[in-house]
Design an enzyme around this catalytic site. Structure first.
Site, PDB file in Angstrom:
ATOM      1  N   ASP A  72       6.119 -21.971  57.853  1.00 26.65           N
ATOM      2  CA  ASP A  72       7.165 -23.006  57.843  1.00 26.65           C
ATOM      3  C   ASP A  72       7.981 -23.055  59.135  1.00 26.65           C
ATOM      4  O   ASP A  72       8.839 -23.931  59.276  1.00 26.65           O
ATOM      5  CB  ASP A  72       8.123 -22.778  56.657  1.00 26.65           C
ATOM      6  CG  ASP A  72       8.830 -21.452  56.755  1.00 26.65           C
ATOM      7  OD1 ASP A  72       8.149 -20.425  56.987  1.00 26.65           O
ATOM      8  OD2 ASP A  72      10.063 -21.416  56.628  1.00 26.65           O
ATOM      9  N   ASP A  79       2.004 -17.040  55.755  1.00 26.40           N
ATOM     10  CA  ASP A  79       3.374 -16.558  55.873  1.00 26.40           C
ATOM     11  C   ASP A  79       3.973 -16.327  54.471  1.00 26.40           C
ATOM     12  O   ASP A  79       3.490 -16.889  53.482  1.00 26.40           O
ATOM     13  CB  ASP A  79       4.157 -17.651  56.640  1.00 26.40           C
ATOM     14  CG  ASP A  79       5.627 -17.376  56.752  1.00 26.40           C
ATOM     15  OD1 ASP A  79       6.003 -16.189  56.789  1.00 26.40           O
ATOM     16  OD2 ASP A  79       6.399 -18.360  56.817  1.00 26.40           O
ATOM     17  N   PHE A 124      15.870 -23.340  62.162  1.00 27.44           N
ATOM     18  CA  PHE A 124      15.046 -22.422  61.373  1.00 27.44           C
ATOM     19  C   PHE A 124      15.910 -21.350  60.707  1.00 27.44           C
ATOM     20  O   PHE A 124      15.808 -21.107  59.516  1.00 27.44           O
ATOM     21  CB  PHE A 124      13.971 -21.781  62.274  1.00 27.44           C
ATOM     22  CG  PHE A 124      13.207 -20.690  61.590  1.00 27.44           C
ATOM     23  CD1 PHE A 124      12.349 -20.982  60.531  1.00 27.44           C
ATOM     24  CD2 PHE A 124      13.361 -19.361  61.969  1.00 27.44           C
ATOM     25  CE1 PHE A 124      11.659 -19.970  59.868  1.00 27.44           C
ATOM     26  CE2 PHE A 124      12.670 -18.346  61.317  1.00 27.44           C
ATOM     27  CZ  PHE A 124      11.817 -18.661  60.263  1.00 27.44           C
ATOM     28  N   TYR A 146      20.877 -12.404  52.235  1.00 23.50           N
ATOM     29  CA  TYR A 146      19.483 -11.937  52.257  1.00 23.50           C
ATOM     30  C   TYR A 146      19.308 -10.508  52.785  1.00 23.50           C
ATOM     31  O   TYR A 146      18.195 -10.012  52.853  1.00 23.50           O
ATOM     32  CB  TYR A 146      18.575 -12.930  52.992  1.00 23.50           C
ATOM     33  CG  TYR A 146      19.025 -13.341  54.369  1.00 23.50           C
ATOM     34  CD1 TYR A 146      19.694 -14.540  54.568  1.00 23.50           C
ATOM     35  CD2 TYR A 146      18.787 -12.539  55.472  1.00 23.50           C
ATOM     36  CE1 TYR A 146      20.115 -14.935  55.828  1.00 23.50           C
ATOM     37  CE2 TYR A 146      19.195 -12.931  56.737  1.00 23.50           C
ATOM     38  CZ  TYR A 146      19.859 -14.130  56.907  1.00 23.50           C
ATOM     39  OH  TYR A 146      20.267 -14.516  58.162  1.00 23.50           O
ATOM     40  N   ASP A 181       7.990 -15.944  53.728  1.00 21.47           N
ATOM     41  CA  ASP A 181       9.240 -16.674  53.484  1.00 21.47           C
ATOM     42  C   ASP A 181       9.096 -18.158  53.784  1.00 21.47           C
ATOM     43  O   ASP A 181       8.750 -18.551  54.899  1.00 21.47           O
ATOM     44  CB  ASP A 181      10.367 -16.065  54.327  1.00 21.47           C
ATOM     45  CG  ASP A 181      10.566 -14.604  53.957  1.00 21.47           C
ATOM     46  OD1 ASP A 181      10.621 -14.314  52.758  1.00 21.47           O
ATOM     47  OD2 ASP A 181      10.639 -13.754  54.864  1.00 21.47           O
TER      48      ASP A 181
END
Ligand SMILES: Cc1cn([C@H]2C[C@H](O)[C@@H](COP(=O)(O)O)O2)c(=O)[nH]c1=O
Ligand SMILES: [Mg+2]
Length: 201
Positions: free
Chosen positions: A145, A12, A46, A65, A14
């Site tokens: 994550d 992954d 999350f 973001y 991010d």
């Protein structure tokens, strides 16, 4: 090794290759000095926007973001570039970078490709797969994550839950999941060896 099937590691971006959480908080504080914020130790969900809405009633942290340059300027997680290069150099392993773009994809999609080229090199760009659903990607190990990864399929991969601010509290591991605290190559070697042995038995 010639005809042996390679062990596929999905990595992954991010929160695993790119240091998302600390950079989010730093940029948020710079953008809105004096505004309430959630310290990293108090992150729970999350999605950062869910925490900000539920804990503080703030609805626009996504502006941080969704801005041009955000994804490209994320610094790498400590040890991530070296670990990627190490895994990529192994004859028995194939590496796929597997990342979910945000729905407001304008800058995110292009910048994810640019990030990979910037930190992992031009060749690695062809190893990047963007998908909202990682369960449909086949692999032996996913390093990610996000604690609960759901989608259309039942995953083929074992999930190493990479520690990030939002998941430190999580301990309800499923049978195909365990925690990975950092990019430690010795730990990773042993873990992959163990997964390979298990798949043979
Ligand atoms: C932590 C967090 C992430 N996102 C976005 C950023 C990424 O585009 C995806 C997650 O992708 P991954 O492949 O699962 O790492 O979600 C977000 O919108 N809000 C967040 O708090
Ligand atoms: Mg992630």
């Amino acid at each position: 090794m010639a005809n042996e099937k390679k062990f596929r590691v999905l990595i992954d971006m991010d929160g695993v290759l790119c240091d998302w959480e600390p950079t989010f908080l730093k940029t948020y504080k710079e953008k809105w000095p004096g505004r309430p914020f959630i310290p990293l130790e108090e992150r729970k969900e999350f999605l950062v926007r869910n925490d900000y809405k539920n804990q503080l009633g703030i609805i626009n942290p996504n502006e941080v973001y969704e801005k041009e340059g955000w994804f490209l300027n994320l610094p790498p997680v400590k040890g991530a570039v070296e670990a990627f290069e190490y895994l990529n150099s192994r004859d028995d392993i194939e590496v796929v970078i597997c990342s979910a773009p945000i729905t407001n994809y304008n800058f995110c999609v292009t910048e994810k490709y640019q990030w990979v080229e910037k930190y992992l090199g031009k060749k690695a760009v062809s190893q990047l797969m963007l998908t909202k659903d990682k369960t449909i990607v086949r692999g032996d190990l996913l390093i990610d994550d996000k604690p609960l990864i759901k989608g259309l399929d039942s995953p083929s991969w074992f999930h190493a839950l990479f520690t990030a601010a939002h998941n430190t509290w999580f301990c309800d591991y499923s049978s195909n999941q365990r925690r990975m605290d950092s990019w430690d190559i010795k730990w990773l070697d042993e873990f992959i060896a163990d997964l390979k042995t298990r798949s043979k038995n």
